[in-house]
Write a protein that holds these residues in place. Structure first.
Motif, short mmCIF file in Angstrom:
data_model
loop_
_atom_site.label_atom_id
_atom_site.label_comp_id
_atom_site.label_asym_id
_atom_site.label_seq_id
_atom_site.Cartn_x
_atom_site.Cartn_y
_atom_site.Cartn_z
N ARG A 161 14.38 -17.96 26.76
CA ARG A 161 13.74 -16.58 26.54
C ARG A 161 15.29 -15.68 26.40
O ARG A 161 16.24 -16.36 25.88
N VAL A 185 13.49 -10.75 25.69
CA VAL A 185 11.96 -11.13 23.94
C VAL A 185 12.60 -12.96 25.01
O VAL A 185 12.83 -13.05 24.74
N ASP A 238 7.87 -13.91 21.73
CA ASP A 238 7.21 -12.50 21.39
C ASP A 238 8.18 -12.29 20.17
O ASP A 238 9.14 -13.04 19.28
N ARG A 283 4.50 -8.56 22.14
CA ARG A 283 4.54 -9.58 22.80
C ARG A 283 3.36 -11.43 22.68
O ARG A 283 3.00 -10.81 21.77
N SER A 284 4.32 -11.98 22.80
CA SER A 284 3.33 -13.27 22.10
C SER A 284 1.80 -13.31 22.49
O SER A 284 1.05 -13.45 21.53
#
Length: 324
Positions: free
Chosen positions: A46, A59, A63, A141-142
């Motif tokens: 992260r 993040v 992401d 976002r992922s």
């Protein structure tokens, strides 16, 4: 063409810079590359993106973050971690011993964080109209990221096939377009009013008319006729949805178009004026100065300094792009 397509049209990386960096905690990198737009993703771990004049943004792994503007920013494991290195355009793409792939071995191949980023190198690759529509940092976002695109980018970053720069450029474009379209769809509360106005069929149609032919001598009356509404009804709905009256919006759009043409072409100010809906240079200059605070000629000079090196180290003339 819808308004969002109009904004995204023309995005095209040319020799974009890429960086793949492995890091162990604590870590922090300052970026001062001057890129108008950068995409970044954490493939592992992260991070926090810390803009120069805004709040830090978290993040997570997978992401996609888009960072707008040339102001310096920091990417770190924690917002409080001071930068250990500052990356500028000359250091952005680290080269290995053979001059090929970025060499991150000195940072530890098994580090807790793996950052992949790609930076556009010049304003001609991204229109001012698009840049003005984006916040300083946005994140998708992922769960909403198109994984095939990300996987292809990672593959190209570690490969050494012929044509890899062109492939990376096009993949960066596709990732940007996909990310921005997703963000606009998910972020109506933060998106520009014109985007939210697309839910109103009449206002959306009026916007398409203005964007399709900005040089037309539009009035609220003939614009209303094209939408099937009365003049008063269109003016009221347009202002409520977009946040400004139709003719005020049109003026802003014409000036944005002129600003891009001044930067991207060698066309005369007079020809640009006619292209965006003004009868002559004087008319464009008055409107441009009122909205931008400078004249069209001053805007062009600022975008293309008469002296000073380009990326290849050679002096650059206004409107001149070095051959690749």
């Amino acid at each position: 063409m819808d308004v969002l397509s109009e904004l995204l049209d023309g995005v095209r990386a040319r020799g974009a810079l890429f960086r793949r960096t492995v890091m162990d905690q604590p870590w922090s990198m300052g970026f001062a590359s001057g890129s108008p737009l950068t995409l970044a993703t954490m493939l592992r771990g992260r991070a926090w993106i810390v803009p120069a004049d805004d709040e830090p943004v978290s993040v997570g792994a997978g992401d996609i973050a888009v960072i707008r503007g040339r102001a310096p920013y920091t990417v770190a494991d924690d917002p409080a971690t001071p930068p250990q290195v500052v990356i500028d355009s000359t250091e952005y793409c680290l080269r290995g011993p053979a001059g090929g792939e970025p060499d991150s071995s000195d940072l530890g191949p098994d580090g807790s964080a793996l950052l992949l980023s790609g930076a556009y190198t010049g304003r001609r690759e991204i229109s001012e109209r698009l840049l003005h529509a984006l916040p300083e940092v946005l994140v998708v976002r992922s769960a909403h990221v198109r994984l095939p695109l990300l996987d292809l980018m990672v593959e190209e970053m570690i490969g050494d096939s012929p044509g890899r720069q062109v492939m990376r450029d096009r993949l960066l474009d596709l990732m940007l377009l996909s990310t921005l379209r997703t963000w606009f769809d998910q972020s109506e509360a933060h998106a520009h009013a014109w985007y939210r106005a697309m839910d109103d069929p009449a206002v959306s149609h009026a916007l398409r008319l203005l964007h399709a032919d900005p040089a037309h001598p539009w009035t609220v009356a003939n614009l209303a006729a094209g939408t099937g509404l009365s003049r008063a009804a269109l003016a009221r709905r347009f202002t409520a949805q977009v946040g400004e009256p139709p003719m005020t919006y049109l003026t802003s759009w014409r000036i944005d178009l002129a600003a891009d043409l001044l930067r991207e072409t060698d066309a005369t100010v007079g020809s640009i004026a006619r292209k965006v809906g003004y009868a002559n240079t004087f008319g464009l200059s008055v409107a441009f100065k009122r909205l931008r605070g400078i004249t069209p000629t001053e805007h062009r000079a600022a975008a293309h300094p008469l002296s000073g090196p380009g990326r290849d180290g050679r002096a650059r003339r206004p409107g001149h792009s070095p051959a690749r």
